[in-house]
Write a protein that holds these residues in place. Structure first.
Motif, PDB file in Angstrom:
ATOM      1  N   LEU A  49       0.824  -1.204   0.000  1.00  0.00           N
ATOM      2  CA  LEU A  49       0.000   0.000   0.000  1.00  0.00           C
ATOM      3  C   LEU A  49       0.864   1.261   0.000  1.00  0.00           C
ATOM      4  CD1 LEU A  49      -2.805  -1.057   2.522  1.00  0.00           C
ATOM      5  CD2 LEU A  49      -3.014  -0.780   0.041  1.00  0.00           C
ATOM      6  N   LEU A  50       1.970   1.232   0.735  1.00  0.00           N
ATOM      7  CA  LEU A  50       2.866   2.390   0.752  1.00  0.00           C
ATOM      8  C   LEU A  50       3.482   2.616  -0.630  1.00  0.00           C
ATOM      9  CD1 LEU A  50       4.644   2.009   4.203  1.00  0.00           C
ATOM     10  CD2 LEU A  50       3.169   3.886   3.475  1.00  0.00           C
ATOM     11  N   ALA A  51       3.809   1.544  -1.314  1.00  0.00           N
ATOM     12  CA  ALA A  51       4.361   1.676  -2.663  1.00  0.00           C
ATOM     13  C   ALA A  51       3.317   2.261  -3.615  1.00  0.00           C
ATOM     14  CB  ALA A  51       4.845   0.314  -3.169  1.00  0.00           C
ATOM     15  N   GLN A  52       2.060   1.821  -3.456  1.00  0.00           N
ATOM     16  CA  GLN A  52       0.983   2.374  -4.278  1.00  0.00           C
ATOM     17  C   GLN A  52       0.793   3.859  -3.987  1.00  0.00           C
ATOM     18  OE1 GLN A  52      -2.648   0.127  -3.862  1.00  0.00           O
ATOM     19  NE2 GLN A  52      -1.672  -1.790  -4.491  1.00  0.00           N
ATOM     20  N   LYS A  53       0.812   4.204  -2.713  1.00  0.00           N
ATOM     21  CA  LYS A  53       0.640   5.606  -2.332  1.00  0.00           C
ATOM     22  C   LYS A  53       1.767   6.448  -2.902  1.00  0.00           C
ATOM     23  CE  LYS A  53       0.082   8.705   1.605  1.00  0.00           C
ATOM     24  NZ  LYS A  53      -0.122   8.808   3.059  1.00  0.00           N
ATOM     25  N   GLN A  54       2.966   5.951  -2.812  1.00  0.00           N
ATOM     26  CA  GLN A  54       4.130   6.664  -3.327  1.00  0.00           C
ATOM     27  C   GLN A  54       3.986   6.893  -4.834  1.00  0.00           C
ATOM     28  OE1 GLN A  54       7.792   4.465  -2.841  1.00  0.00           O
ATOM     29  NE2 GLN A  54       8.925   6.339  -2.422  1.00  0.00           N
ATOM     30  N   LYS A  55       3.565   5.879  -5.564  1.00  0.00           N
ATOM     31  CA  LYS A  55       3.383   5.989  -7.016  1.00  0.00           C
ATOM     32  C   LYS A  55       2.272   6.981  -7.347  1.00  0.00           C
ATOM     33  CE  LYS A  55       3.450   4.525 -11.410  1.00  0.00           C
ATOM     34  NZ  LYS A  55       3.127   5.690 -12.157  1.00  0.00           N
ATOM     35  N   ILE A  56       1.159   6.884  -6.665  1.00  0.00           N
ATOM     36  CA  ILE A  56       0.027   7.776  -6.935  1.00  0.00           C
ATOM     37  C   ILE A  56       0.402   9.224  -6.623  1.00  0.00           C
ATOM     38  CG2 ILE A  56      -2.323   8.384  -6.227  1.00  0.00           C
ATOM     39  CD1 ILE A  56      -2.737   5.320  -5.709  1.00  0.00           C
ATOM     40  N   LEU A  57       1.081   9.422  -5.494  1.00  0.00           N
ATOM     41  CA  LEU A  57       1.506  10.782  -5.142  1.00  0.00           C
ATOM     42  C   LEU A  57       2.473  11.345  -6.184  1.00  0.00           C
ATOM     43  CD1 LEU A  57       1.951  10.555  -1.272  1.00  0.00           C
ATOM     44  CD2 LEU A  57       0.393  12.077  -2.505  1.00  0.00           C
ATOM     45  N   GLY A  58       3.379  10.519  -6.655  1.00  0.00           N
ATOM     46  CA  GLY A  58       4.303  10.959  -7.700  1.00  0.00           C
ATOM     47  C   GLY A  58       3.560  11.378  -8.960  1.00  0.00           C
ATOM     48  N   ASP A  59       2.564  10.569  -9.353  1.00  0.00           N
ATOM     49  CA  ASP A  59       1.742  10.908 -10.519  1.00  0.00           C
ATOM     50  C   ASP A  59       0.954  12.195 -10.268  1.00  0.00           C
ATOM     51  OD1 ASP A  59       2.680   8.605 -11.717  1.00  0.00           O
ATOM     52  OD2 ASP A  59       0.813   7.469 -11.442  1.00  0.00           O
ATOM     53  N   GLN A  60       0.409  12.323  -9.056  1.00  0.00           N
ATOM     54  CA  GLN A  60      -0.382  13.497  -8.698  1.00  0.00           C
ATOM     55  C   GLN A  60       0.479  14.764  -8.732  1.00  0.00           C
ATOM     56  OE1 GLN A  60      -3.715  13.331  -8.043  1.00  0.00           O
ATOM     57  NE2 GLN A  60      -3.866  15.526  -7.792  1.00  0.00           N
ATOM     58  N   VAL A  61       1.709  14.667  -8.232  1.00  0.00           N
ATOM     59  CA  VAL A  61       2.626  15.813  -8.274  1.00  0.00           C
ATOM     60  C   VAL A  61       2.890  16.205  -9.726  1.00  0.00           C
ATOM     61  CG1 VAL A  61       5.038  16.500  -7.868  1.00  0.00           C
ATOM     62  CG2 VAL A  61       3.718  15.454  -6.028  1.00  0.00           C
ATOM     63  N   GLU A  62       3.116  15.221 -10.577  1.00  0.00           N
ATOM     64  CA  GLU A  62       3.383  15.487 -11.991  1.00  0.00           C
ATOM     65  C   GLU A  62       2.189  16.165 -12.671  1.00  0.00           C
ATOM     66  OE1 GLU A  62       4.049  12.730 -15.863  1.00  0.00           O
ATOM     67  OE2 GLU A  62       5.209  12.185 -14.092  1.00  0.00           O
ATOM     68  N   VAL A  63       0.988  15.661 -12.423  1.00  0.00           N
ATOM     69  CA  VAL A  63      -0.219  16.229 -13.019  1.00  0.00           C
ATOM     70  C   VAL A  63      -0.440  17.651 -12.511  1.00  0.00           C
ATOM     71  CG1 VAL A  63      -2.750  16.043 -13.039  1.00  0.00           C
ATOM     72  CG2 VAL A  63      -1.354  14.036 -13.497  1.00  0.00           C
ATOM     73  N   THR A  64      -0.252  17.859 -11.220  1.00  0.00           N
ATOM     74  CA  THR A  64      -0.463  19.185 -10.635  1.00  0.00           C
ATOM     75  C   THR A  64       0.579  20.172 -11.143  1.00  0.00           C
ATOM     76  OG1 THR A  64      -1.411  18.136  -8.673  1.00  0.00           O
ATOM     77  CG2 THR A  64      -0.776  20.440  -8.456  1.00  0.00           C
ATOM     78  N   LEU A 113       4.335  13.463  -0.389  1.00  0.00           N
ATOM     79  CA  LEU A 113       5.222  12.498  -1.047  1.00  0.00           C
ATOM     80  C   LEU A 113       6.518  12.347  -0.264  1.00  0.00           C
ATOM     81  CD1 LEU A 113       5.859  10.613  -3.415  1.00  0.00           C
ATOM     82  CD2 LEU A 113       6.662  12.611  -4.682  1.00  0.00           C
ATOM     83  N   GLN A 114       7.043  13.463   0.215  1.00  0.00           N
ATOM     84  CA  GLN A 114       8.272  13.429   1.013  1.00  0.00           C
ATOM     85  C   GLN A 114       8.047  12.642   2.310  1.00  0.00           C
ATOM     86  OE1 GLN A 114       9.629  17.280   2.473  1.00  0.00           O
ATOM     87  NE2 GLN A 114      11.691  16.777   1.814  1.00  0.00           N
ATOM     88  N   ASP A 115       6.904  12.851   2.963  1.00  0.00           N
ATOM     89  CA  ASP A 115       6.575  12.112   4.189  1.00  0.00           C
ATOM     90  C   ASP A 115       6.447  10.617   3.905  1.00  0.00           C
ATOM     91  OD1 ASP A 115       6.554  14.523   5.532  1.00  0.00           O
ATOM     92  OD2 ASP A 115       4.360  14.664   5.629  1.00  0.00           O
ATOM     93  N   THR A 116       5.801  10.281   2.798  1.00  0.00           N
ATOM     94  CA  THR A 116       5.640   8.873   2.428  1.00  0.00           C
ATOM     95  C   THR A 116       6.998   8.250   2.122  1.00  0.00           C
ATOM     96  OG1 THR A 116       3.445   9.324   1.529  1.00  0.00           O
ATOM     97  CG2 THR A 116       4.508   7.288   0.820  1.00  0.00           C
ATOM     98  N   ASN A 117       7.859   8.988   1.436  1.00  0.00           N
ATOM     99  CA  ASN A 117       9.214   8.485   1.159  1.00  0.00           C
ATOM    100  C   ASN A 117       9.971   8.263   2.461  1.00  0.00           C
ATOM    101  OD1 ASN A 117       8.796   8.547  -1.588  1.00  0.00           O
ATOM    102  ND2 ASN A 117       9.778  10.521  -1.879  1.00  0.00           N
ATOM    103  N   SER A 118       9.765   9.143   3.443  1.00  0.00           N
ATOM    104  CA  SER A 118      10.420   9.010   4.741  1.00  0.00           C
ATOM    105  C   SER A 118       9.926   7.757   5.471  1.00  0.00           C
ATOM    106  CB  SER A 118      10.156  10.256   5.581  1.00  0.00           C
ATOM    107  OG  SER A 118      10.726  10.129   6.843  1.00  0.00           O
ATOM    108  N   ILE A 119       8.620   7.525   5.448  1.00  0.00           N
ATOM    109  CA  ILE A 119       8.054   6.318   6.066  1.00  0.00           C
ATOM    110  C   ILE A 119       8.635   5.083   5.380  1.00  0.00           C
ATOM    111  CG2 ILE A 119       5.935   4.954   6.340  1.00  0.00           C
ATOM    112  CD1 ILE A 119       4.442   7.651   6.645  1.00  0.00           C
ATOM    113  N   TRP A 120       8.672   5.122   4.055  1.00  0.00           N
ATOM    114  CA  TRP A 120       9.208   4.001   3.284  1.00  0.00           C
ATOM    115  C   TRP A 120      10.659   3.743   3.657  1.00  0.00           C
ATOM    116  CZ3 TRP A 120       6.922   0.337   0.718  1.00  0.00           C
ATOM    117  CH2 TRP A 120       7.633  -0.425  -0.188  1.00  0.00           C
TER     118      TRP A 120
END
Length: 192
Positions: A49-64, A113-120
């Motif tokens: 789930l963390l990997a999915q969140k990381q991927k989605i956040l990365g995509d979301q950052v790119e789209v935004t 995304l940075q927080d999720t990367n830190s958790i990861w």
């Protein structure tokens, strides 16, 4: 933002239409992210789930980021149109608010995304430490259990080999003295 006409990649169209695809992709990603976050509430250290969140956040950052770039380009065009009197002050302020809001959204997503990367990273370090500890435990078990077991196995093998060798010698002795043993057995039976 309605009523603002801009030119993107040589194509003149309304800003709403220009951002339609970006906004749809952003909504889809937000929906997907909400689902993953809901699942993470029940299992916050689930690596999948963390990997999915990381991927989605990365995509979301790119789209935004893409949306923000389009908005900034539109803002420049609207500023020119405002100076020429083609758009009103209300429309000009609306685009400025949208740029500010999107910038804040991008900052929030990048922090998330940075927080999720830190958790990861923390989970990864914990797994590395656990793996190292398990390896050490395995080595200790090998030393404490395997070596004595190997010694016992070797002793058992030697005992088995010695027994087999002794049995072989008895067979040879028995074969060499079989005539004497038969006579002895016959004589012993006669006494009875």
């Amino acid at each position: 933002i309605k009523g603002i006409t801009i030119e993107i990649d040589g194509d003149t169209k309304g800003l709403d239409k220009a951002l339609k695809d970006v906004n749809k992709r952003s909504r889809d990603l937000q929906s997907e992210l909400r689902e993953v976050n809901r699942s993470l509430k029940f299992n916050p250290k689930n690596t999948e789930l963390l990997a999915q969140k990381q991927k989605i956040l990365g995509d979301q950052v790119e789209v935004t980021r893409d949306k923000l770039n389009q908005l900034k380009e539109a803002e420049k065009q609207v500023q020119e149109q405002f100076k020429e009197g083609k758009v009103g002050e209300e429309q000009y302020r609306a685009i400025q608010k949208e740029v500010i809001r999107t910038t804040q959204e991008l900052d929030k997503l990048e922090k998330n995304l940075q927080d999720t990367n830190s958790i990861w990273k923390n989970i990864s370090e914990t797994l590395d430490k656990t793996g190292t500890k398990m390896k050490k435990i395995g080595e200790e078990i090998t030393k404490k259990v395997t070596l004595p077991m190997a010694a016992a196995g070797a002793a058992s093998f030697k005992m088995g080999a010695d027994f087999e060798q002794a049995m072989g010698k008895m067979e040879v002795v028995f074969e060499e003295n079989s005539n004497d043993i038969e006579r002895w057995a016959e004589n012993s039976l006669e006494d009875f």
